[in-house]
Design an enzyme around this catalytic site. Structure first.
Site, PDB file in Angstrom:
ATOM      1  N   GLU A   1       0.818  -1.215   0.000  1.00 22.93           N
ATOM      2  CA  GLU A   1       0.000   0.000   0.000  1.00 22.93           C
ATOM      3  C   GLU A   1       0.852   1.265   0.000  1.00 22.93           C
ATOM      4  O   GLU A   1       0.355   2.350   0.337  1.00 22.93           O
ATOM      5  CB  GLU A   1      -0.934   0.006   1.216  1.00 22.93           C
ATOM      6  CG  GLU A   1      -1.959  -1.102   1.231  1.00 22.93           C
ATOM      7  CD  GLU A   1      -3.037  -0.965   0.168  1.00 22.93           C
ATOM      8  OE1 GLU A   1      -2.888  -0.111  -0.725  1.00 22.93           O
ATOM      9  OE2 GLU A   1      -4.017  -1.724   0.235  1.00 22.93           O
TER      10      GLU A   1
ATOM     11  N   HIS B   1      -3.054   2.664   8.428  1.00 27.45           N
ATOM     12  CA  HIS B   1      -4.064   2.001   7.599  1.00 27.45           C
ATOM     13  C   HIS B   1      -4.447   0.689   8.260  1.00 27.45           C
ATOM     14  O   HIS B   1      -3.573  -0.105   8.613  1.00 27.45           O
ATOM     15  CB  HIS B   1      -3.504   1.752   6.194  1.00 27.45           C
ATOM     16  CG  HIS B   1      -4.314   0.780   5.375  1.00 27.45           C
ATOM     17  ND1 HIS B   1      -5.677   0.906   5.221  1.00 27.45           N
ATOM     18  CD2 HIS B   1      -3.948  -0.338   4.692  1.00 27.45           C
ATOM     19  CE1 HIS B   1      -6.118  -0.087   4.457  1.00 27.45           C
ATOM     20  NE2 HIS B   1      -5.090  -0.857   4.129  1.00 27.45           N
TER      21      HIS B   1
ATOM     22  N   HIS C   1      -7.654  -2.649   8.686  1.00 24.29           N
ATOM     23  CA  HIS C   1      -8.808  -3.374   8.168  1.00 24.29           C
ATOM     24  C   HIS C   1      -9.812  -3.587   9.304  1.00 24.29           C
ATOM     25  O   HIS C   1     -10.382  -4.673   9.435  1.00 24.29           O
ATOM     26  CB  HIS C   1      -8.381  -4.710   7.581  1.00 24.29           C
ATOM     27  CG  HIS C   1      -7.518  -4.603   6.374  1.00 24.29           C
ATOM     28  ND1 HIS C   1      -6.986  -5.697   5.736  1.00 24.29           N
ATOM     29  CD2 HIS C   1      -7.100  -3.533   5.653  1.00 24.29           C
ATOM     30  CE1 HIS C   1      -6.264  -5.315   4.685  1.00 24.29           C
ATOM     31  NE2 HIS C   1      -6.318  -3.999   4.621  1.00 24.29           N
TER      32      HIS C   1
ATOM     33  N   TYR D   1     -19.804  13.570  18.521  1.00 24.23           N
ATOM     34  CA  TYR D   1     -19.057  14.811  18.322  1.00 24.23           C
ATOM     35  C   TYR D   1     -17.595  14.582  17.927  1.00 24.23           C
ATOM     36  O   TYR D   1     -16.942  15.476  17.385  1.00 24.23           O
ATOM     37  CB  TYR D   1     -19.151  15.715  19.548  1.00 24.23           C
ATOM     38  CG  TYR D   1     -18.475  15.210  20.802  1.00 24.23           C
ATOM     39  CD1 TYR D   1     -17.093  15.276  20.963  1.00 24.23           C
ATOM     40  CD2 TYR D   1     -19.231  14.686  21.842  1.00 24.23           C
ATOM     41  CE1 TYR D   1     -16.475  14.823  22.114  1.00 24.23           C
ATOM     42  CE2 TYR D   1     -18.623  14.225  23.004  1.00 24.23           C
ATOM     43  CZ  TYR D   1     -17.251  14.298  23.133  1.00 24.23           C
ATOM     44  OH  TYR D   1     -16.645  13.843  24.282  1.00 24.23           O
TER      45      TYR D   1
ATOM     46  N   HIS E   1     -12.783  -2.335   2.280  1.00 23.97           N
ATOM     47  CA  HIS E   1     -11.351  -2.476   2.512  1.00 23.97           C
ATOM     48  C   HIS E   1     -10.949  -2.125   3.945  1.00 23.97           C
ATOM     49  O   HIS E   1     -10.445  -2.973   4.668  1.00 23.97           O
ATOM     50  CB  HIS E   1     -10.600  -1.589   1.508  1.00 23.97           C
ATOM     51  CG  HIS E   1      -9.118  -1.758   1.506  1.00 23.97           C
ATOM     52  ND1 HIS E   1      -8.344  -1.486   0.400  1.00 23.97           N
ATOM     53  CD2 HIS E   1      -8.252  -2.151   2.469  1.00 23.97           C
ATOM     54  CE1 HIS E   1      -7.071  -1.720   0.668  1.00 23.97           C
ATOM     55  NE2 HIS E   1      -6.989  -2.114   1.940  1.00 23.97           N
TER      56      HIS E   1
ATOM     57  N   TYR F   1      -8.442  20.836  23.606  1.00 25.89           N
ATOM     58  CA  TYR F   1      -8.582  19.718  24.530  1.00 25.89           C
ATOM     59  C   TYR F   1      -7.215  19.240  25.040  1.00 25.89           C
ATOM     60  O   TYR F   1      -6.223  19.279  24.322  1.00 25.89           O
ATOM     61  CB  TYR F   1      -9.291  18.561  23.827  1.00 25.89           C
ATOM     62  CG  TYR F   1      -9.463  17.337  24.680  1.00 25.89           C
ATOM     63  CD1 TYR F   1     -10.457  17.278  25.653  1.00 25.89           C
ATOM     64  CD2 TYR F   1      -8.629  16.238  24.522  1.00 25.89           C
ATOM     65  CE1 TYR F   1     -10.609  16.141  26.440  1.00 25.89           C
ATOM     66  CE2 TYR F   1      -8.778  15.097  25.304  1.00 25.89           C
ATOM     67  CZ  TYR F   1      -9.778  15.061  26.266  1.00 25.89           C
ATOM     68  OH  TYR F   1      -9.940  13.947  27.041  1.00 25.89           O
TER      69      TYR F   1
END
Length: 228
Positions: free
Chosen positions: A89, A107, A109, A128, A169, A224
């Site tokens: 990828e 990334h 799955h 939110y 994916h 935050y």
């Protein structure tokens, strides 16, 4: 004869910043497995150091990776460190670094996120924390894994967002650090689980957060945490 991984030598010197980044890449990749966001060697992780991208290798279990297994490419995809093959990828990771100011990409799955990617074109604003990803999370059009077509579809879905779903994916999320990218990934998977749970209740439609309230949440989330 092919050398074993234990005797392979990196192609170029693993400097201190690259060593630190590689340690973080491996640690984050192992978290994705431990937390159930990937199975086996699916998913991948990368971090950018200047014009160098450290990325997990293809098909190697994360618990077997050590300092001598570091893999790095330049922004054109040319390998500059290591002898293991980079993740398949790689086009997606490089596209993120070329098109955004990201320093890290995760990334996965993840189960719930992948399920949602088959059902809708956009994850509705069910919570939110949608604001932390820039707004409702889009689903990139399906394309074969590891292709430029998938990378192009992902970049379109990431426009003004720090995360997206990939149709049938998984997820792609980026951040200023690997910790931030990972935390956003975990939040995205959690929001997908919440949405799937809510829409599964017969005869009920989940309430969604309107755009004005999402903007207010985004403003509040920007401050935050503890002061730096």
């Amino acid at each position: 004869m092919t050398q074993s991984r234990s005797t392979r030598q990196p192609q170029s010197r693993l400097t201190h910043p690259l060593r630190q980044a590689w340690t973080q890449v491996v640690r984050t990749a192992r978290r994705t497995t431990a937390d159930g966001l990937v199975v086996g060697t699916s998913g991948n992780v990368s971090a950018r150091v200047g014009d160098t991208v450290l990325v997990t290798p293809s098909g190697v279990p994360y618990d077997r990776l050590g300092p001598r297994d570091a893999v790095a490419v330049d922004l054109d995809g040319q390998q500059v460190l290591g002898t293991l093959e980079p993740t398949s990828e790689l086009p997606m990771h490089l596209a993120v670094y070329r098109e955004t100011d990201a320093e890290a990409v995760v990334h996965t799955h993840a189960v719930h996120a992948t399920a949602v990617s088959t059902l809708v074109d956009e994850l509705p604003a069910i919570h939110y924390m949608t604001a932390a990803l820039g707004g409702p999370v889009r689903v990139a059009a399906y394309a074969l894994y590891g292709t430029d077509e998938l990378a192009d579809a992902m970049i379109e879905a990431l426009r003004d967002r720090s995360g997206c779903l990939l149709r049938n994916h998984g997820t792609v999320v980026h951040g200023a650090t690997l910790d931030q990218a990972y935390d956003r990934t975990a939040q995205l998977e959690w929001m997908c689980r919440v949405w799937l749970t809510a829409v599964s209740v017969p005869g009920r439609t989940p309430s969604l957060i309107p755009p004005d309230e999402l903007r207010r949440a985004a403003d509040k989330l920007s401050g935050y945490g503890q002061p730096s």
